[in-house]
Structure formats: C-alpha cells, structure tokens
Design a protein around this motif. Structure first.
Motif, PDB file in Angstrom:
ATOM      1  N   LEU A 118      -8.552 -36.764   2.696  1.00 26.58           N
ATOM      2  CA  LEU A 118      -9.459 -35.636   2.486  1.00 26.58           C
ATOM      3  C   LEU A 118     -10.904 -36.115   2.486  1.00 26.58           C
ATOM      4  CD1 LEU A 118     -10.099 -32.686   1.812  1.00 26.58           C
ATOM      5  CD2 LEU A 118      -9.746 -33.257  -0.604  1.00 26.58           C
ATOM      6  N   HIS A 119     -11.153 -37.245   1.838  1.00 26.31           N
ATOM      7  CA  HIS A 119     -12.508 -37.810   1.803  1.00 26.31           C
ATOM      8  C   HIS A 119     -12.970 -38.163   3.217  1.00 26.31           C
ATOM      9  CE1 HIS A 119     -15.997 -39.919   0.256  1.00 26.31           C
ATOM     10  NE2 HIS A 119     -15.662 -40.978   0.975  1.00 26.31           N
ATOM     11  N   MET A 120     -12.069 -38.736   4.023  1.00 26.25           N
ATOM     12  CA  MET A 120     -12.412 -39.053   5.409  1.00 26.25           C
ATOM     13  C   MET A 120     -12.790 -37.787   6.176  1.00 26.25           C
ATOM     14  SD  MET A 120      -9.381 -41.791   6.287  1.00 26.25           S
ATOM     15  CE  MET A 120      -9.593 -41.586   8.053  1.00 26.25           C
ATOM     16  N   ALA A 121     -12.025 -36.728   5.929  1.00 24.38           N
ATOM     17  CA  ALA A 121     -12.315 -35.455   6.599  1.00 24.38           C
ATOM     18  C   ALA A 121     -13.692 -34.937   6.206  1.00 24.38           C
ATOM     19  CB  ALA A 121     -11.236 -34.431   6.262  1.00 24.38           C
ATOM     20  N   GLN A 122     -13.963 -34.967   4.911  1.00 25.09           N
ATOM     21  CA  GLN A 122     -15.234 -34.423   4.424  1.00 25.09           C
ATOM     22  C   GLN A 122     -16.431 -35.209   4.938  1.00 25.09           C
ATOM     23  OE1 GLN A 122     -14.323 -34.498   0.222  1.00 25.09           O
ATOM     24  NE2 GLN A 122     -13.781 -32.330   0.201  1.00 25.09           N
ATOM     25  N   THR A 123     -16.294 -36.519   5.047  1.00 26.08           N
ATOM     26  CA  THR A 123     -17.424 -37.332   5.510  1.00 26.08           C
ATOM     27  C   THR A 123     -17.644 -37.188   7.014  1.00 26.08           C
ATOM     28  OG1 THR A 123     -15.974 -39.276   5.735  1.00 26.08           O
ATOM     29  CG2 THR A 123     -17.210 -39.052   3.673  1.00 26.08           C
ATOM     30  N   ASN A 124     -16.716 -36.550   7.692  1.00 26.25           N
ATOM     31  CA  ASN A 124     -16.876 -36.341   9.135  1.00 26.25           C
ATOM     32  C   ASN A 124     -17.214 -34.900   9.491  1.00 26.25           C
ATOM     33  OD1 ASN A 124     -16.173 -38.883  10.882  1.00 26.25           O
ATOM     34  ND2 ASN A 124     -14.764 -38.932   9.146  1.00 26.25           N
ATOM     35  N   ARG A 125     -17.575 -34.109   8.490  1.00 26.64           N
ATOM     36  CA  ARG A 125     -18.087 -32.756   8.750  1.00 26.64           C
ATOM     37  C   ARG A 125     -19.597 -32.819   8.914  1.00 26.64           C
ATOM     38  NH1 ARG A 125     -14.800 -28.251   8.107  1.00 26.64           N
ATOM     39  NH2 ARG A 125     -16.077 -27.632   9.871  1.00 26.64           N
ATOM     40  N   ARG A 126     -20.096 -32.033   9.805  1.00 25.33           N
ATOM     41  CA  ARG A 126     -21.534 -32.015  10.074  1.00 25.33           C
ATOM     42  C   ARG A 126     -22.045 -30.577  10.114  1.00 25.33           C
ATOM     43  NH1 ARG A 126     -20.654 -36.367   8.920  1.00 25.33           N
ATOM     44  NH2 ARG A 126     -20.994 -38.335  10.039  1.00 25.33           N
ATOM     45  N   LEU A 127     -23.184 -30.349   9.460  1.00 24.54           N
ATOM     46  CA  LEU A 127     -23.860 -29.051   9.550  1.00 24.54           C
ATOM     47  C   LEU A 127     -24.849 -29.129  10.704  1.00 24.54           C
ATOM     48  CD1 LEU A 127     -24.318 -26.256   8.206  1.00 24.54           C
ATOM     49  CD2 LEU A 127     -26.190 -27.334   6.928  1.00 24.54           C
ATOM     50  N   ARG A 128     -24.746 -28.178  11.627  1.00 20.32           N
ATOM     51  CA  ARG A 128     -25.669 -28.216  12.769  1.00 20.32           C
ATOM     52  C   ARG A 128     -26.082 -26.803  13.172  1.00 20.32           C
ATOM     53  NH1 ARG A 128     -22.378 -29.384  18.395  1.00 20.32           N
ATOM     54  NH2 ARG A 128     -21.126 -27.486  18.355  1.00 20.32           N
ATOM     55  N   TRP A 129     -27.208 -26.740  13.833  1.00 27.67           N
ATOM     56  CA  TRP A 129     -27.734 -25.475  14.343  1.00 27.67           C
ATOM     57  C   TRP A 129     -27.200 -25.273  15.754  1.00 27.67           C
ATOM     58  CZ3 TRP A 129     -30.050 -21.302  12.503  1.00 27.67           C
ATOM     59  CH2 TRP A 129     -30.683 -20.421  13.389  1.00 27.67           C
ATOM     60  N   ASN A 130     -26.587 -24.126  15.995  1.00 27.01           N
ATOM     61  CA  ASN A 130     -26.032 -23.841  17.312  1.00 27.01           C
ATOM     62  C   ASN A 130     -26.608 -22.520  17.830  1.00 27.01           C
ATOM     63  OD1 ASN A 130     -24.531 -23.729  19.651  1.00 27.01           O
ATOM     64  ND2 ASN A 130     -22.617 -23.174  18.636  1.00 27.01           N
ATOM     65  N   LYS A 131     -27.645 -22.636  18.628  1.00 27.35           N
ATOM     66  CA  LYS A 131     -28.309 -21.500  19.272  1.00 27.35           C
ATOM     67  C   LYS A 131     -28.957 -20.545  18.279  1.00 27.35           C
ATOM     68  CE  LYS A 131     -25.335 -21.740  23.324  1.00 27.35           C
ATOM     69  NZ  LYS A 131     -24.277 -21.107  24.126  1.00 27.35           N
ATOM     70  N   SER A 132     -28.174 -19.757  17.564  1.00 31.18           N
ATOM     71  CA  SER A 132     -28.775 -18.757  16.683  1.00 31.18           C
ATOM     72  C   SER A 132     -28.275 -18.831  15.232  1.00 31.18           C
ATOM     73  CB  SER A 132     -28.493 -17.354  17.229  1.00 31.18           C
ATOM     74  OG  SER A 132     -27.092 -17.127  17.263  1.00 31.18           O
ATOM     75  N   ARG A 133     -27.397 -19.803  14.941  1.00 31.06           N
ATOM     76  CA  ARG A 133     -26.866 -19.876  13.568  1.00 31.06           C
ATOM     77  C   ARG A 133     -26.384 -21.284  13.261  1.00 31.06           C
ATOM     78  NH1 ARG A 133     -21.185 -19.536  13.471  1.00 31.06           N
ATOM     79  NH2 ARG A 133     -20.253 -19.206  15.523  1.00 31.06           N
TER      80      ARG A 133
END
Length: 200
Positions: free
Chosen positions: A105-120
C-alpha cells in the motif's frame, strides 16, 4: 482461446485471492496465474486496468523482464489471503501478512502523482520502465486497503465447500450466500449430500 477467469467474488481483490484454486484441497491447490501476462489478463477482466493501460503494460512487458513483478504479485496475493481468511475465520490477521500488505500500500501511495490535465487536476500513476509494470500490484493493494477499512469487510465470506473456500462479498440481504457459485460448488455439494443420504 484462453479461458477467462471466473470472477464470482463481487470484488477484484477477493477474485485475485481466488486465483489460487482449491487452496485447501488435500491433494493440492491449482495455480491459475502462470506469468505476468496472466496477471494483466486478470487485472483487465476485473476492470482494474483500462484497455489503454492493459495495452501499454503488455507492450512494456515485452521490452522489460516482468518476472520479478510477477513474483511480487504472488507474494501480495498470499498476504491478502492470510489477512482475509483470518477475518472470515474470526481470528487476528497475522502480523507479517498485515505488514506485507501495508508495504505494498505504501508503494502504491508513493507512486501517485497529482497533475494538471488540460482543465482540471487528476491523480495519476508514476510511469517508469520498471515501476509501470507494478501498476496492477498498486491497484490491488489500494483496493484491498479500501475494502479492509470499509463496512463491507464484515460481508467477506468463504465458500462452504471446505476444499474450495473461495472468498466472496456476500451481498445477499440476509447474509445467506453459502457458495462461491451455485453452478460449481453448490451443485457439487448437493450431489455429494444426495449420495451420502442414499448410502445411509
């Protein structure tokens, strides 16, 4: 043509645990996952992967060796099995299995990324050669943790055929489901009881 997986559990994580068939049979279990391509096939059929993700990972797996990732997938599955069967049997889940699940689960969480995609904004996954192959593991670990902390965890049950014991989410109104699939174990056990009754 490759035989599709029997997804009868009403939850992808429980279906994943069930990919070790006849887990409790005296004569031995039957492995339904032979390699990484089978893992991808399962993840796609269980709707964990989109069609595009499935295609991309299949392509990536031919360019990189996925054997180690597949071994980790089996390790994750067996940790999940220990945790969920402990819950079904009303005992405390093994510490080692819980820690292993938390590690994934920790591996999964550390590989999530917040990014801007066009309009959101959107959450996406890391995309690297080796890390990308692990996407099915991250999705399964995340899904398992969500199930474990949800009220639905109390509805996890096991097939009444003691050699099978496939896990499933009992969504019946009065929690009365007994079999992984009535056509498989339900009918088999009915026949067995009928023969025993005739011989008595």
């Amino acid at each position: 043509m490759t035989k599709p997986f029997e997804l009868v559990a009403s939850h992808p994580v429980l279906d994943f645990v069930n990919t070790l068939d006849w887990r409790f049979r005296e004569s031995g279990s039957e492995e339904l996952l032979a390699d990484y391509s089978d893992l991808l096939r399962f993840a796609a059929q269980a709707n964990l992967l989109t069609a595009e993700q499935h295609r991309r990972l299949r392509r990536s797996s031919t360019e990189n060796d996925p054997a180690q990732v597949f071994r980790r997938a089996i390790e994750l599955r067996e940790a999940m099995a220990q945790v969920f069967y402990a819950l079904v049997d009303g005992v405390v889940p093994p510490v080692a299995a819980t820690l292993k699940l938390d590690q994934y689960l920790h591996m999964a969480q550390t590989n999530r990324r917040l990014r801007w995609n066009k309009s959101r904004f959107e959450l996406s996954w890391s995309a690297g050669e080796d890390s990308e192959l692990q996407l099915p593991l991250w999705l399964l670990a995340q899904s398992a943790s969500e199930l474990l902390i949800a009220e639905a965890a109390q509805r996890v049950s096991a097939c009444a055929n003691l050699e099978c014991r496939w896990l499933f989410l009992d969504t019946t109104k009065n929690h009365t489901r007994r079999w992984c699939d009535m056509k498989i174990c339900g009918n088999r056990m009915k026949v067995r009881r009928f023969k025993a009754h005739r011989q008595a």
